[in-house]
Design an enzyme around this catalytic site. Structure first.
Site, PDB file in Angstrom:
ATOM      1  N   HIS A  77      -6.360  -1.876  15.426  1.00 25.77           N
ATOM      2  CA  HIS A  77      -7.464  -0.677  15.297  1.00 25.77           C
ATOM      3  C   HIS A  77      -8.196  -0.630  16.737  1.00 25.77           C
ATOM      4  O   HIS A  77      -8.041   0.154  17.562  1.00 25.77           O
ATOM      5  CB  HIS A  77      -8.203  -0.644  14.127  1.00 25.77           C
ATOM      6  CG  HIS A  77      -7.375  -0.706  12.938  1.00 25.77           C
ATOM      7  ND1 HIS A  77      -6.518   0.489  12.668  1.00 25.77           N
ATOM      8  CD2 HIS A  77      -7.492  -1.357  11.775  1.00 25.77           C
ATOM      9  CE1 HIS A  77      -5.989   0.237  11.542  1.00 25.77           C
ATOM     10  NE2 HIS A  77      -6.414  -0.873  10.953  1.00 25.77           N
ATOM     11  N   GLU A  87     -12.799  -1.862  13.216  1.00 25.29           N
ATOM     12  CA  GLU A  87     -12.242  -0.481  12.804  1.00 25.29           C
ATOM     13  C   GLU A  87     -13.217   0.495  12.494  1.00 25.29           C
ATOM     14  O   GLU A  87     -12.953   1.772  12.580  1.00 25.29           O
ATOM     15  CB  GLU A  87     -11.220  -0.888  11.646  1.00 25.29           C
ATOM     16  CG  GLU A  87     -10.395   0.291  10.913  1.00 25.29           C
ATOM     17  CD  GLU A  87      -9.928  -0.009   9.696  1.00 25.29           C
ATOM     18  OE1 GLU A  87      -9.147   0.861   9.264  1.00 25.29           O
ATOM     19  OE2 GLU A  87      -9.728  -1.357   9.336  1.00 25.29           O
ATOM     20  N   ASP A 125       0.627   0.912   8.811  1.00 25.63           N
ATOM     21  CA  ASP A 125      -0.565   0.382   8.376  1.00 25.63           C
ATOM     22  C   ASP A 125      -0.357   0.499   6.872  1.00 25.63           C
ATOM     23  O   ASP A 125       0.299  -0.281   6.167  1.00 25.63           O
ATOM     24  CB  ASP A 125      -1.662   0.988   8.784  1.00 25.63           C
ATOM     25  CG  ASP A 125      -2.992   0.138   8.479  1.00 25.63           C
ATOM     26  OD1 ASP A 125      -3.017  -0.496   7.407  1.00 25.63           O
ATOM     27  OD2 ASP A 125      -4.052   0.411   8.977  1.00 25.63           O
ATOM     28  N   ARG A 155     -15.097 -10.486   9.751  1.00 26.18           N
ATOM     29  CA  ARG A 155     -16.238 -10.500   8.296  1.00 26.18           C
ATOM     30  C   ARG A 155     -15.371 -11.434   7.047  1.00 26.18           C
ATOM     31  O   ARG A 155     -16.291 -11.742   6.399  1.00 26.18           O
ATOM     32  CB  ARG A 155     -16.276  -9.242   7.986  1.00 26.18           C
ATOM     33  CG  ARG A 155     -15.371  -8.356   7.171  1.00 26.18           C
ATOM     34  CD  ARG A 155     -15.682  -6.968   6.783  1.00 26.18           C
ATOM     35  NE  ARG A 155     -14.456  -6.313   6.110  1.00 26.18           N
ATOM     36  CZ  ARG A 155     -13.570  -5.588   6.891  1.00 26.18           C
ATOM     37  NH1 ARG A 155     -13.564  -5.414   8.069  1.00 26.18           N
ATOM     38  NH2 ARG A 155     -12.390  -4.958   6.015  1.00 26.18           N
ATOM     39  N   GLN A 158       0.614  -1.286  -0.054  1.00 21.44           N
ATOM     40  CA  GLN A 158      -0.053   0.096  -0.032  1.00 21.44           C
ATOM     41  C   GLN A 158       0.789   1.338   0.135  1.00 21.44           C
ATOM     42  O   GLN A 158       0.389   2.282  -0.586  1.00 21.44           O
ATOM     43  CB  GLN A 158      -1.014  -0.003   1.089  1.00 21.44           C
ATOM     44  CG  GLN A 158      -2.039  -1.110   0.788  1.00 21.44           C
ATOM     45  CD  GLN A 158      -3.097  -1.196   2.250  1.00 21.44           C
ATOM     46  OE1 GLN A 158      -3.138  -0.056   2.871  1.00 21.44           O
ATOM     47  NE2 GLN A 158      -3.847  -2.151   2.257  1.00 21.44           N
TER      48      GLN A 158
END
Length: 463
Positions: free
Chosen positions: A279, A245, A330, A216, A68
């Protein structure tokens, strides 16, 4: 005069920040494996080289998605009526679809160079892009994990590798989306990957754990089997999970189970000190109390949580229950250990309309933040990187005492000056990982080469 150190090294610091606070005339001695043999205050330098300035323990970065870094800054425009984490995630998935093993290695190498130059000496890599661009396993199923190991080895970064278990697109076992195909693994496949990686990780002196992506993304039965399988491989391995989060995640979990995410996890898994709750932004008071009592680490990522509009973790409540915490970069919108701590404190100030919220027994808030984040980050990493103490890894940095933010200040104020006042130009001078000098005069030896490879990889991904 101190005896010479066989097969290792030594460093003398006029001032060093130990777990109990600042000490004078500290002699650090480590062996050939980079483990501290002794940390002696009020010592003589002997033949040991002198640190260029005050010495701090290296900071563990407890949460990273290396790829990222390549799209930092590219999502800062409004593409919908109201942008959120979920619209950002769609853009992130598009970028993830273009990663190759070569580009991941180039991106991660540069990122780890940046981290080292910014005060991080180890990183927990929450790694969830596993397969090729069509969602098929590579010929070597560990291809992308090995790219991260190579990047860390080349940069000299300590590593905890956390392959991510990801199976569903939402609570209740919703099938994965097409753009999640590169992440998806069966539980058996994940356990086989971990077994495949054990010798590679051990040979590098790294650590290996597991990251169930989120409640999830991992159904209850898969979570139970994965945790049982991990325990058979290594009962002490770290376990990291994204949790609570976003408020939508909390609402969806309530609709699915009748419980909030942290509450559900504590009731259905043996959460203990091996766990890092990444988180954990949206908890109610009882969840703070229960999670802290279990000994889990709260993985706070202030710059990413601000970038994504997540919310603010209630740190005073967590600390009131004796909670352990650390920081991560992150999504790498920011790569700077000091800035993460500054943002953490400033978020609390904005929320509570108070100052110096996170000062502890030491009234210097910077010192309190630094030492606490080192301790919590080490616990989350599952590696002996908990500061300047015998038996820990020789990971530390030296500040530049002549830097304008630090010059002339009493030693007790130096960490706060570094955290809150040195960001235009960093006050970090040198940094060692496992007793090996990795950054000198603020620069890593690979800085230019790694930066060029990173920009070329990013450009290629944007075509």
């Amino acid at each position: 005069m101190s005896a010479p150190v066989p097969r290792g090294g030594a460093l003398f610091a006029e001032h060093a920040l130990l777990p109990g606070g600042w000490a004078r005339d500290v002699l650090l001695r480590w062996d050939g494996a980079g483990t501290l043999l002794s940390v002696q205050a009020d010592a003589e330098a002997g033949d040991a080289p002198r640190a260029p300035g005050p010495v701090l323990p290296g900071m563990p970065n407890l949460h990273s998605h290396a790829f990222q870094r390549a799209f930092a800054g590219l999502t800062e425009y409004r593409g919908t009526g109201q942008d959120s984490f979920w619209s950002w995630r769609d853009l992130m998935y598009r970028f993830a679809s273009r990663i190759t093993p070569a580009s991941l290695e180039a991106i991660a190498t540069w990122l780890y160079v940046e981290m080292l130059e910014a005060g991080y000496t180890s990183v927990c890599e929450f790694h969830y892009v596993h397969h090729d661009q069509d969602g098929r396993p590579y010929a070597d199923d560990a291809e992308l994990s090995l790219a991260l190991l190579r990047a860390a080895r080349r940069a000299g970064m300590g590593l905890t590798l956390l392959p991510v278990l990801y199976q569903t697109s939402g609570f209740g076992g919703r099938p994965p989306r097409a753009d999640q195909a590169r992440f998806i693994r069966s539980t058996d496949s994940m356990l086989a990957l971990l077994q495949r990686l054990v010798p590679e990780v051990r040979a590098q002196g790294a650590a290996l754990g597991l990251a169930p992506h989120s409640l999830r993304a991992v159904p209850p039965e898969s979570l139970a089997v994965a945790l049982q399988g991990l325990a058979a491989i290594d009962a002490r391995a770290p376990i990291h999970i994204h949790i609570a989060e976003q408020t939508q995640e909390v609402d969806d979990c309530l609709a699915w189970s009748g419980q909030r995410p942290v509450q559900w996890l504590l009731d259905h898994a043996d959460v203990d000190a091996r766990w890092c709750l990444v988180h954990a932004t949206h908890m109610v008071p009882q969840e703070y109390a229960d999670a802290a009592r279990r000994g889990a680490v709260a993985g706070i990522c202030p710059s990413t949580e601000a970038n994504l509009g997540d919310g603010i973790f209630d740190m005073p409540r967590w600390l009131g229950h004796g909670g352990v915490w650390g920081v991560g970069s992150d999504s790498h919108a920011c790569v700077n250990a000091a800035e993460e701590l500054m943002l953490l404190e400033y978020g609390q100030r904005l929320s509570l309309r108070q100052r110096n919220v996170l000062a502890g027994p030491d009234p210097q808030v910077g010192t309190a933040l630094w030492n606490a984040a080192v301790q919590g980050g080490a616990q989350a990493a599952g590696r002996p990187v908990a500061g300047l103490a015998t038996g820990q890894q020789a990971d530390f940095l030296a500040l530049d005492p002549g830097h304008v933010a630090l010059a002339g200040l009493p030693v007790q104020a130096l960490v706060s000056a570094h955290v809150f006042g040195s960001h235009r130009t960093s006050a970090l001078h040198s940094l060692w990982v496992g007793g090996t000098l990795r950054v000198c005069a603020g620069r890593h030896a690979l800085h230019e080469e790694a930066a060029r490879a990173f920009t070329a990889a990013r450009a290629d991904m944007m075509k």
